[in-house]
Write a protein that holds these residues in place. Structure first.
Motif, PDB file in Angstrom:
ATOM      1  N   ALA A 130     -30.096 113.374 -38.113  1.00  0.00           N
ATOM      2  CA  ALA A 130     -30.744 113.860 -36.840  1.00  0.00           C
ATOM      3  C   ALA A 130     -31.335 112.826 -36.045  1.00  0.00           C
ATOM      4  CB  ALA A 130     -31.515 114.973 -36.820  1.00  0.00           C
ATOM      5  N   SER A 131     -31.177 112.723 -34.836  1.00  0.00           N
ATOM      6  CA  SER A 131     -31.582 111.555 -33.987  1.00  0.00           C
ATOM      7  C   SER A 131     -32.437 111.866 -32.757  1.00  0.00           C
ATOM      8  CB  SER A 131     -30.554 110.507 -33.781  1.00  0.00           C
ATOM      9  OG  SER A 131     -31.196 109.273 -32.884  1.00  0.00           O
ATOM     10  N   LYS A 132     -33.387 111.129 -32.278  1.00  0.00           N
ATOM     11  CA  LYS A 132     -33.982 111.179 -30.883  1.00  0.00           C
ATOM     12  C   LYS A 132     -32.656 111.186 -29.839  1.00  0.00           C
ATOM     13  CE  LYS A 132     -38.611 109.812 -30.955  1.00  0.00           C
ATOM     14  NZ  LYS A 132     -39.390 108.993 -30.540  1.00  0.00           N
ATOM     15  N   ASP A 133     -31.614 110.678 -30.261  1.00  0.00           N
ATOM     16  CA  ASP A 133     -30.239 110.416 -29.137  1.00  0.00           C
ATOM     17  C   ASP A 133     -29.620 111.978 -28.928  1.00  0.00           C
ATOM     18  OD1 ASP A 133     -29.043 110.908 -31.408  1.00  0.00           O
ATOM     19  OD2 ASP A 133     -27.780 109.037 -31.438  1.00  0.00           O
ATOM     20  N   ARG A 134     -30.279 112.868 -29.357  1.00  0.00           N
ATOM     21  CA  ARG A 134     -29.879 114.439 -29.339  1.00  0.00           C
ATOM     22  C   ARG A 134     -28.502 114.600 -29.908  1.00  0.00           C
ATOM     23  NH1 ARG A 134     -30.607 114.576 -22.725  1.00  0.00           N
ATOM     24  NH2 ARG A 134     -32.553 113.550 -22.476  1.00  0.00           N
ATOM     25  N   GLU A 155     -32.989 118.045 -26.198  1.00  0.00           N
ATOM     26  CA  GLU A 155     -33.951 117.078 -26.421  1.00  0.00           C
ATOM     27  C   GLU A 155     -33.767 116.277 -27.895  1.00  0.00           C
ATOM     28  OE1 GLU A 155     -37.890 117.920 -25.550  1.00  0.00           O
ATOM     29  OE2 GLU A 155     -37.403 119.647 -24.067  1.00  0.00           O
ATOM     30  N   ALA A 156     -34.472 115.592 -28.588  1.00  0.00           N
ATOM     31  CA  ALA A 156     -34.472 114.926 -29.692  1.00  0.00           C
ATOM     32  C   ALA A 156     -34.060 116.190 -30.839  1.00  0.00           C
ATOM     33  CB  ALA A 156     -35.774 114.406 -30.037  1.00  0.00           C
ATOM     34  N   VAL A 157     -33.335 115.835 -31.493  1.00  0.00           N
ATOM     35  CA  VAL A 157     -32.937 116.446 -32.888  1.00  0.00           C
ATOM     36  C   VAL A 157     -34.004 116.172 -33.829  1.00  0.00           C
ATOM     37  CG1 VAL A 157     -31.429 117.427 -34.485  1.00  0.00           C
ATOM     38  CG2 VAL A 157     -30.611 116.753 -32.183  1.00  0.00           C
ATOM     39  N   THR A 158     -34.948 117.309 -34.298  1.00  0.00           N
ATOM     40  CA  THR A 158     -35.956 116.904 -35.168  1.00  0.00           C
ATOM     41  C   THR A 158     -36.027 117.279 -36.546  1.00  0.00           C
ATOM     42  OG1 THR A 158     -37.100 118.870 -34.172  1.00  0.00           O
ATOM     43  CG2 THR A 158     -37.616 116.930 -33.182  1.00  0.00           C
ATOM     44  N   GLY A 174     -34.387 121.091 -32.832  1.00  0.00           N
ATOM     45  CA  GLY A 174     -34.678 120.132 -32.003  1.00  0.00           C
ATOM     46  C   GLY A 174     -36.166 120.557 -31.273  1.00  0.00           C
ATOM     47  N   ALA A 175     -36.544 119.554 -30.384  1.00  0.00           N
ATOM     48  CA  ALA A 175     -37.662 119.782 -29.558  1.00  0.00           C
ATOM     49  C   ALA A 175     -37.398 120.626 -28.489  1.00  0.00           C
ATOM     50  CB  ALA A 175     -38.098 118.240 -29.130  1.00  0.00           C
ATOM     51  N   ASP A 176     -36.156 121.174 -28.253  1.00  0.00           N
ATOM     52  CA  ASP A 176     -35.816 121.797 -27.199  1.00  0.00           C
ATOM     53  C   ASP A 176     -36.010 123.291 -27.716  1.00  0.00           C
ATOM     54  OD1 ASP A 176     -33.886 121.735 -29.097  1.00  0.00           O
ATOM     55  OD2 ASP A 176     -32.054 121.291 -27.569  1.00  0.00           O
ATOM     56  N   LYS A 177     -36.332 123.652 -29.041  1.00  0.00           N
ATOM     57  CA  LYS A 177     -36.816 124.932 -29.793  1.00  0.00           C
ATOM     58  C   LYS A 177     -35.289 125.451 -29.994  1.00  0.00           C
ATOM     59  CE  LYS A 177     -40.528 124.177 -26.853  1.00  0.00           C
ATOM     60  NZ  LYS A 177     -40.565 123.253 -25.676  1.00  0.00           N
ATOM     61  N   HIS A 197     -15.483 115.490 -33.397  1.00  0.00           N
ATOM     62  CA  HIS A 197     -16.600 115.961 -32.476  1.00  0.00           C
ATOM     63  C   HIS A 197     -16.823 117.493 -33.148  1.00  0.00           C
ATOM     64  CE1 HIS A 197     -17.359 112.893 -29.852  1.00  0.00           C
ATOM     65  NE2 HIS A 197     -15.887 112.622 -29.789  1.00  0.00           N
ATOM     66  N   LEU A 198     -17.883 117.783 -33.517  1.00  0.00           N
ATOM     67  CA  LEU A 198     -18.481 119.057 -34.204  1.00  0.00           C
ATOM     68  C   LEU A 198     -18.513 120.050 -32.990  1.00  0.00           C
ATOM     69  CD1 LEU A 198     -20.970 118.065 -36.870  1.00  0.00           C
ATOM     70  CD2 LEU A 198     -18.720 118.385 -37.192  1.00  0.00           C
ATOM     71  N   ARG A 199     -18.243 121.405 -33.592  1.00  0.00           N
ATOM     72  CA  ARG A 199     -18.555 122.380 -32.477  1.00  0.00           C
ATOM     73  C   ARG A 199     -19.449 123.437 -33.139  1.00  0.00           C
ATOM     74  NH1 ARG A 199     -12.796 124.839 -30.524  1.00  0.00           N
ATOM     75  NH2 ARG A 199     -14.298 126.112 -29.240  1.00  0.00           N
ATOM     76  N   THR A 200     -20.197 124.163 -32.359  1.00  0.00           N
ATOM     77  CA  THR A 200     -21.251 125.056 -32.782  1.00  0.00           C
ATOM     78  C   THR A 200     -20.800 126.403 -32.996  1.00  0.00           C
ATOM     79  OG1 THR A 200     -21.878 125.507 -30.456  1.00  0.00           O
ATOM     80  CG2 THR A 200     -23.130 123.813 -31.522  1.00  0.00           C
ATOM     81  N   SER A 201     -21.199 126.915 -34.264  1.00  0.00           N
ATOM     82  CA  SER A 201     -20.729 128.548 -34.231  1.00  0.00           C
ATOM     83  C   SER A 201     -21.703 129.387 -33.898  1.00  0.00           C
ATOM     84  CB  SER A 201     -20.361 128.585 -35.987  1.00  0.00           C
ATOM     85  OG  SER A 201     -21.573 128.065 -36.766  1.00  0.00           O
ATOM     86  N   ALA A 202     -22.920 129.017 -33.911  1.00  0.00           N
ATOM     87  CA  ALA A 202     -23.948 129.821 -33.558  1.00  0.00           C
ATOM     88  C   ALA A 202     -25.297 129.082 -32.820  1.00  0.00           C
ATOM     89  CB  ALA A 202     -24.236 130.617 -34.478  1.00  0.00           C
ATOM     90  N   ALA A 203     -25.825 129.612 -31.928  1.00  0.00           N
ATOM     91  CA  ALA A 203     -27.239 128.987 -31.286  1.00  0.00           C
ATOM     92  C   ALA A 203     -28.266 130.133 -30.804  1.00  0.00           C
ATOM     93  CB  ALA A 203     -26.632 127.892 -30.211  1.00  0.00           C
ATOM     94  N   VAL A 204     -29.425 129.666 -31.086  1.00  0.00           N
ATOM     95  CA  VAL A 204     -30.419 130.668 -30.698  1.00  0.00           C
ATOM     96  C   VAL A 204     -31.732 129.756 -30.242  1.00  0.00           C
ATOM     97  CG1 VAL A 204     -31.324 131.049 -33.052  1.00  0.00           C
ATOM     98  CG2 VAL A 204     -31.517 132.727 -31.352  1.00  0.00           C
ATOM     99  N   ALA A 205     -32.335 130.392 -29.120  1.00  0.00           N
ATOM    100  CA  ALA A 205     -33.840 129.724 -29.022  1.00  0.00           C
ATOM    101  C   ALA A 205     -34.687 130.432 -30.066  1.00  0.00           C
ATOM    102  CB  ALA A 205     -34.278 130.158 -27.877  1.00  0.00           C
ATOM    103  N   ALA A 206     -35.338 129.527 -31.162  1.00  0.00           N
ATOM    104  CA  ALA A 206     -35.662 130.144 -32.323  1.00  0.00           C
ATOM    105  C   ALA A 206     -37.345 130.271 -32.384  1.00  0.00           C
ATOM    106  CB  ALA A 206     -35.110 129.258 -33.493  1.00  0.00           C
ATOM    107  N   HIS A 207     -37.884 129.164 -31.671  1.00  0.00           N
ATOM    108  CA  HIS A 207     -39.425 129.034 -31.858  1.00  0.00           C
ATOM    109  C   HIS A 207     -39.923 128.878 -30.569  1.00  0.00           C
ATOM    110  CE1 HIS A 207     -40.049 129.297 -36.002  1.00  0.00           C
ATOM    111  NE2 HIS A 207     -38.915 128.860 -36.369  1.00  0.00           N
ATOM    112  N   GLU A 208     -41.148 129.024 -30.335  1.00  0.00           N
ATOM    113  CA  GLU A 208     -41.930 128.579 -28.997  1.00  0.00           C
ATOM    114  C   GLU A 208     -42.179 127.196 -28.810  1.00  0.00           C
ATOM    115  OE1 GLU A 208     -45.308 131.267 -28.955  1.00  0.00           O
ATOM    116  OE2 GLU A 208     -44.044 133.114 -28.962  1.00  0.00           O
ATOM    117  N   LYS A 209     -42.271 126.579 -30.153  1.00  0.00           N
ATOM    118  CA  LYS A 209     -42.554 124.960 -29.866  1.00  0.00           C
ATOM    119  C   LYS A 209     -41.707 124.220 -30.805  1.00  0.00           C
ATOM    120  CE  LYS A 209     -47.676 125.341 -29.363  1.00  0.00           C
ATOM    121  NZ  LYS A 209     -49.020 124.871 -29.782  1.00  0.00           N
ATOM    122  N   ASP A 210     -41.982 123.002 -31.057  1.00  0.00           N
ATOM    123  CA  ASP A 210     -40.884 121.975 -31.918  1.00  0.00           C
ATOM    124  C   ASP A 210     -40.382 122.826 -33.021  1.00  0.00           C
ATOM    125  OD1 ASP A 210     -41.451 120.602 -29.520  1.00  0.00           O
ATOM    126  OD2 ASP A 210     -41.767 118.900 -30.408  1.00  0.00           O
TER     127      ASP A 210
END
Length: 596
Positions: A130-134, A155-158, A174-177, A197-210
C-alpha cells in the motif's frame, strides 16, 4: 539515475541500466569484469555486462542504510525472503538467511507505507503493498513482477492485509477512513507482462480517523481494523458489516493481530498497553503493561501462548498470555521499532525501525533449556563430589568445589574446619590458596569481604586473608579485576574489628584497676573467706586427731582389763521387756471380771 557504457573510440552507447537513484561514483573492478556503483540512497551496486548481448545488469546490492523501516514481512516459499518497506517508492527484497538484498519491487509512484504477504493454494507466494499514491499492488516476490494493481482510494493507502487461506482477497484501508475488499481470484500468474486491474467487492466508511492497520482472521471469517480514533473494529469480509467495536484504549490503536489458536484478538496502542479481546463478546480479557512508550507492532508466538511487541521505546518484548507478565526484553534498536514479523515456524523474528536497522532474532529457548539441564546435572555431580570430599576430609578439593558451585556458606564452614586443625590446618591453608587460579582467587576475596562484615565470621575471614597475603605474591594480587574495591572493603571492616578488640582490652585493664583500688572491699572479703576456710579446716583436723587418740587409749585399757566393755553383760541379767496389760485403753481381767 542511469548508468551508461560508451565506446571510447567511436562514442557509441554500448549499454545502459537505470539504478533508480542518483549515481554518485563509479569504479571499475580490477580485471574489468565488474563495475561498482555508489548511489545517493546509500547503496553499492555490482554491475556486470553480458558479452553476448552487451547488456548491463545488477549482480549484487549492498545496502548501507535502510532509512526509516516502516514494515517488514516474511515472503516467498518457506519464508525464504524478507521484504522491507522504508521511506521509498520501492520495496527491498532480502534473502532471509543472509539479509543480502536480492532485488527491488518497483511500480509505486510515491512512498510505500505497508505490506502483507499471502500464499495461494498452489503454494505460490504473493505480496501486497500500500502506498501514498492511493494504490495497492500485488507482487510475485520471486520474479519481482507486479501482478495486479487496485485504484480507488481518495487518499493515501495506509494499511493492507491479504487473506490467510488461499489469498482470495486483499483488504485495504487509508487516510480517507475507507475500508475496501479487493478480489484476487483473477490474478494472472503466467509470465505475461500484463497487469490486472483489481475490482472492489465491498467498501465502507470504517472509522472516524485514519486506519493504521488491518488484520485477517486465520479462517478468513473476520477482519479487524485499528484506527487513530482509539478503537478497533471487527468486520464481516463478505459485505463489510460491522460485527463489534473494541473500546478501551486511551490513544490511537496502531496494530491488531488475531490469535492462531484461540478466539481472541490483540491490539497495540499509543497508550503504552496491549489489550487482549474476546471475539465472542468483545470484552477485554487482559491488559499487558510494560512498555515505556507507544506500542507500535505485535505478533503472536509459540502457538499463541506468547506475544511479541515492539514500540517507540526501541525495545522488543516477549509476553506470556497466561500470566500477563513480560518474560524478557530485548534491546538492539536505537529508535522506534515499526516493523515486526514472525516466521511460519515461529523460530525466527525480524524487526526494523527508525534507526535504519534490520535485525534478525532466533528463538533459542530449546537450546537454553538443554543448556540449563546440563548445567543442573553438572552442578549435582559437583555437589556430590563436594559431600564426598568433606566426608574424606579432603579440604583442598572441597574448597575448590565450593568456589565452583558458588556456595559461600559451605566454603566458610569448610575453611573453619580446616583452621580448627591447628598447626596442620594453618600450614595447609596457604598452599591451598596458592594453587587457586585467578577466577577462584577473586571469588574468594569477594566472599572474604562479605564475611568480614559480620563479627561472627570475621575470625575465619582474617585467618584466610592472612594465609592469602602470605601465599600469593602482591604482583599477582594487584592484577586481579576490581581488586582495589575488594581490598578497600576488607580494610574498612578490619579497622572496625581492631578498634573493637582494643576497646575490650582497655576494658579489662579498667577492671583490674578497679579491683585493686577497693580497700576493705571485695578483695578483703575474699581474703577473710579464705582465712576462715583455712582456720575451719585446721580446727576440724585437730578435733579429729583428739578423737582418734581417745579411742586408742580406751582400746588399750580394755585390753588391760581396767574397763569392762558395755556389750559383755550376761544374757540372764538382761531385762526382758514386759508385755502390755492394756489394749485399746482397757485393763485385762479373768473370766467374768469387769473392768475397773
Amino acid at each position: 539515475g542511469v548508468v551508461k557504457i560508451w565506446r571510447s573510440d567511436t562514442g557509441h552507447l554500448v549499454a545502459q541500466l537505470p539504478v533508480f537513484a542518483e549515481a554518485m561514483e563509479l569504479e571499475l573492478v580490477l580485471g574489468g569484469s565488474e563495475l561498482l556503483c555508489a548511489t545517493l540512497d546509500a547503496r553499492v551496486l555490482t554491475l556486470r555486462a553480458s558479452p553476448a548481448d552487451a547488456k548491463l545488469a545488477i549482480h549484487t546490492h549492498r545496502i548501507g542504510n535502510h532509512d526509516n523501516v516502516l514494515d517488514v514481512r516474511f515472503a516467498g516459499a518457506h519464508s525464504s525472503l524478507v521484504t522491507v518497506v522504508s521511506n521509498s517508492e520501492a520495496v527491498r527484497v532480502h534473502d532471509a538467511s543472509t539479509l543480502e538484498c536480492v532485488g527491488f519491487l518497483r511500480g509505486h509512484s510515491d512512498m510505500v507505507l505497508a505490506s502483507s504477504a499471502g500464499c495461494l493454494p498452489s503454494g505460490r507466494s504473493l505480496l501486497a503493498t500500500a502506498s501514498k499514491d492511493r494504490c495497492v499492488r500485488v507482487w510475485d516476490p520471486h520474479s519481482l513482477r507486479c501482478l495486479a494493481v487496485g485504484e480507488g482510494h481518495l487518499e493515501a493507502v495506509t494499511a493492507v492485509a491479504m487473506a490467510r487461506k488461499g489469498a482470495a482477497f486483499v483488504v485495504t484501508g487509508g487516510a480517507d477512513k475507507l475500508l475496501k475488499v479487493w478480489d484476487l481470484t483473477k490474478i494472472n500468474l503466467d509470465e505475461s507482462e500484463d497487469v490486472i486491474h483489481l475490482r472492489t467487492s465491498a467498501a465502507v466508511a470504517a472509522h472516524e480517523k485514519d486506519i493504521n492497520h488491518i488484520a485477517v482472521a486465520p479462517n478468513d471469517q473476520l477482519i479487524c481494523t485499528a484506527s487513530q480514533d482509539r478503537t478497533a473494529r471487527l468486520w464481516d469480509p463478505k459485505n463489510l458489516v460491522q460485527v463489534a467495536v473494541l473500546k478501551g484504549h486511551k490513544r490511537g490503536v496502531w496494530q491488531a493481530q488475531f490469535s492462531p489458536v484461540e478466539q481472541v484478538v490483540a491490539t497495540a496502542s499509543g497508550d503504552k498497553t496491549i489489550r487482549v479481546w474476546s471475539l465472542k463478546d468483545a470484552t477485554c480479557l487482559r491488559t499487558l503493561e510494560g512498555h515505556t512508550a507507544a506500542v507500535l507492532a505485535l505478533a503472536f508466538s509459540s502457538a499463541g501462548t506468547q506475544v511479541l511487541s515492539t514500540g517507540s521505546d526501541a525495545t522488543l518484548k516477549l509476553w506470556s498470555l497466561k500470566t500477563s507478565e513480560c518474560l524478557n526484553t530485548f534491546d538492539n534498536h536505537e529508535d522506534k521499532v515499526w516493523g515486526l514479523a514472525v516466521r511460519e515456524d515461529g523460530a525466527t523474528v525480524v524487526t526494523g525501525g527508525a534507526d535504519g536497522r534490520l535485525v534478525m532474532w532466533e528463538d533459542n529457548t530449546a537450546a537454553e533449556t538443554e543448556a540449563a539441564a546440563l548445567a543442573t546435572e553438572e552442578q549435582l555431580l559437583k555437589q556430590q563430589e563436594l559431600d564426598n570430599a568433606l566426608h574424606k576430609l579432603d579440604y583442598a578439593k572441597a574448597v575448590k568445589l565450593a568456589l565452583d558451585l558458588q556456595q559461600p556458606h559451605r566454603l566458610r564452614t569448610t575453611l573453619a574446619q580446616l583452621i580448627a586443625h591447628g598447626r596442620a590446618g594453618g600450614a595447609a591453608l596457604p598452599k591451598l590458596i596458592k594453587d587457586m587460579d585467578d577466577d577462584r582467587l577473586k571469588t574468594l576475596l569477594e566472599y572474604l569481604r562479605e564475611w568480614n562484615t559480620n563479627t561472627k565470621h570475621c575470625h575465619v575471614s582474617s585467618a584466610v586473608l592472612a594465609a592469602l597475603l602470605t601465599a600469593v605474591p602482591a604482583t599477582r594480587i594487584i592484577k586481579l579485576p576490581n581488586i582495589r574495591d575488594l581490598l578497600e572493603g576488607i580494610q574498612a571492616y578490619n579497622v572496625r574489628h581492631f578498634n573493637r578488640m582494643e576497646r575490650l582490652n582497655r576494658a579489662t585493664f579498667l577492671l583490674d584497676f578497679t579491683l585493686a583500688s577497693m580497700p576493705g572491699g571485695l578483695q578483703a572479703e575474699v581474703a577473710e573467706e579464705n582465712e576462715q576456710a583455712t582456720v575451719g579446716n585446721h580446727t576440724a583436723e585437730t578435733e579429729g586427731m583428739e578423737h582418734l587418740a581417745k579411742r586408742d587409749a580406751r582400746k588399750r585399757k580394755i585390753r588391760e582389763g581396767a574397763v569392762t566393755p558395755l556389750s559383755k553383760k550376761p544374757a540372764s541379767q538382761e531385762q526382758k521387756p514386759s508385755k502390755s496389760v492394756f489394749k485399746s485403753g482397757k485393763k485385762k481381767t479373768g473370766l467374768g471380771g469387769s473392768g475397773a
